[in-house]
Design a protein around this motif. Structure first.
Motif, mmCIF file in Angstrom:
data_model
loop_
_atom_site.group_PDB
_atom_site.id
_atom_site.type_symbol
_atom_site.label_atom_id
_atom_site.label_comp_id
_atom_site.label_asym_id
_atom_site.label_seq_id
_atom_site.Cartn_x
_atom_site.Cartn_y
_atom_site.Cartn_z
ATOM 1 N N LEU A 88 15.539 19.238 -13.296
ATOM 2 C CA LEU A 88 15.565 17.778 -13.320
ATOM 3 C C LEU A 88 14.931 17.255 -14.605
ATOM 4 O O LEU A 88 13.872 17.757 -15.009
ATOM 5 N N PRO A 89 15.533 16.247 -15.241
ATOM 6 C CA PRO A 89 14.844 15.597 -16.359
ATOM 7 C C PRO A 89 13.512 15.051 -15.844
ATOM 8 O O PRO A 89 13.431 14.550 -14.714
ATOM 9 N N ARG A 90 12.455 15.140 -16.651
ATOM 10 C CA ARG A 90 11.109 14.765 -16.197
ATOM 11 C C ARG A 90 10.978 13.283 -15.861
ATOM 12 O O ARG A 90 10.064 12.894 -15.153
ATOM 13 N N ASP A 91 11.883 12.467 -16.356
ATOM 14 C CA ASP A 91 11.821 11.032 -16.078
ATOM 15 C C ASP A 91 12.851 10.603 -15.037
ATOM 16 O O ASP A 91 13.173 9.428 -14.917
ATOM 17 N N LEU A 92 13.359 11.549 -14.266
ATOM 18 C CA LEU A 92 14.297 11.248 -13.186
ATOM 19 C C LEU A 92 13.507 11.158 -11.884
ATOM 20 O O LEU A 92 12.632 11.984 -11.628
ATOM 21 N N PHE A 93 13.829 10.159 -11.066
ATOM 22 C CA PHE A 93 13.096 9.963 -9.816
ATOM 23 C C PHE A 93 14.059 9.740 -8.661
ATOM 24 O O PHE A 93 15.272 9.828 -8.815
ATOM 25 N N GLY A 131 0.806 -1.218 0.000
ATOM 26 C CA GLY A 131 0.000 0.000 0.000
ATOM 27 C C GLY A 131 0.833 1.258 0.000
ATOM 28 O O GLY A 131 0.417 2.293 0.485
ATOM 29 N N ASP A 132 2.042 1.193 -0.557
ATOM 30 C CA ASP A 132 2.938 2.345 -0.549
ATOM 31 C C ASP A 132 2.696 3.308 -1.703
ATOM 32 O O ASP A 132 3.372 4.321 -1.812
ATOM 33 N N GLY A 133 1.746 2.996 -2.581
ATOM 34 C CA GLY A 133 1.446 3.904 -3.680
ATOM 35 C C GLY A 133 2.385 3.781 -4.860
ATOM 36 O O GLY A 133 2.309 4.563 -5.787
ATOM 37 N N LEU A 134 3.256 2.799 -4.860
ATOM 38 C CA LEU A 134 4.228 2.658 -5.948
ATOM 39 C C LEU A 134 3.724 1.767 -7.080
ATOM 40 O O LEU A 134 4.296 1.795 -8.167
ATOM 41 N N ALA A 135 2.706 0.974 -6.840
ATOM 42 C CA ALA A 135 2.230 0.047 -7.864
ATOM 43 C C ALA A 135 1.861 0.801 -9.135
ATOM 44 O O ALA A 135 1.131 1.788 -9.100
ATOM 45 N N GLY A 136 2.425 0.372 -10.242
ATOM 46 C CA GLY A 136 2.113 0.970 -11.537
ATOM 47 C C GLY A 136 2.871 2.248 -11.841
ATOM 48 O O GLY A 136 2.705 2.819 -12.903
ATOM 49 N N THR A 137 3.705 2.729 -10.915
ATOM 50 C CA THR A 137 4.451 3.964 -11.165
ATOM 51 C C THR A 137 5.644 3.685 -12.063
ATOM 52 O O THR A 137 6.105 2.551 -12.165
ATOM 53 N N GLN A 138 6.133 4.743 -12.698
ATOM 54 C CA GLN A 138 7.354 4.618 -13.474
ATOM 55 C C GLN A 138 8.474 4.216 -12.522
ATOM 56 O O GLN A 138 8.549 4.705 -11.406
ATOM 57 N N LYS A 139 9.311 3.304 -12.991
ATOM 58 C CA LYS A 139 10.461 2.845 -12.202
ATOM 59 C C LYS A 139 10.050 2.210 -10.876
ATOM 60 O O LYS A 139 10.748 2.311 -9.875
ATOM 61 N N GLU A 140 8.905 1.527 -10.857
ATOM 62 C CA GLU A 140 8.404 0.912 -9.619
ATOM 63 C C GLU A 140 9.449 0.021 -8.957
ATOM 64 O O GLU A 140 9.697 0.128 -7.754
#
Length: 134
Positions: A64-69, A9-18
């Motif tokens: 920051l590049p938009r795809d950097l996390f 339940g951490d909210g990471l499911a389905g996120t970019q770079k999960e």
């Protein structure tokens, strides 16, 4: 609407770079949570005892590049001190908005990181900016 958040339940499911973000949180023990257009990493660290860091310990990270996390930003910043919290500003598509705030455990670590990382080439011909003038 069905949620695809399973497990922790951490909210990471389905996120970019999960997978990379999960590996980061497992390595450090920090939490990662999404709230109000930002994703918070840490705050406080798992072994923190005491009040939040003093004023001047937070720095702005821009360009920051938009795809950097966090999986790229945190290891870079950790070289200069203990991270208390990272707040990455996010858009509704799951990209960062091009900036974040990094709070170190004290002002000196924040100052050192800012000096060392301002205009740092994070990717080919992509330079990030660090600033303490919020």
């Amino acid at each position: 609407m069905e949620s695809n958040q399973k497990g922790s339940g951490d909210g990471l499911a389905g996120t970019q770079k999960e997978a990379a973000l999960r590996a980061l949180t497992q390595r450090t023990g920090y939490q990662l949570r999404q709230e109000n257009g930002q994703r918070r990493y840490g705050g406080p660290p798992p072994d923190w005892d005491g009040p939040p860091p003093e004023r001047g310990s937070e720095i702005f990270v821009g360009k920051l590049p938009r795809d950097l996390f966090e999986d790229e930003l945190v290891p870079l910043c950790e070289k200069f001190g203990k991270i208390y919290e990272v707040r990455m500003m996010m858009d509704f598509n799951g990209n960062n908005r091009g900036y974040a705030f990094v709070t170190f455990s004290n002002k000196q670590e924040a100052r050192t990181a800012m000096k060392q990382l301002n205009n740092y080439e994070i990717r080919s011909e992509r330079f990030i900016a660090f600033n303490d003038k919020l």
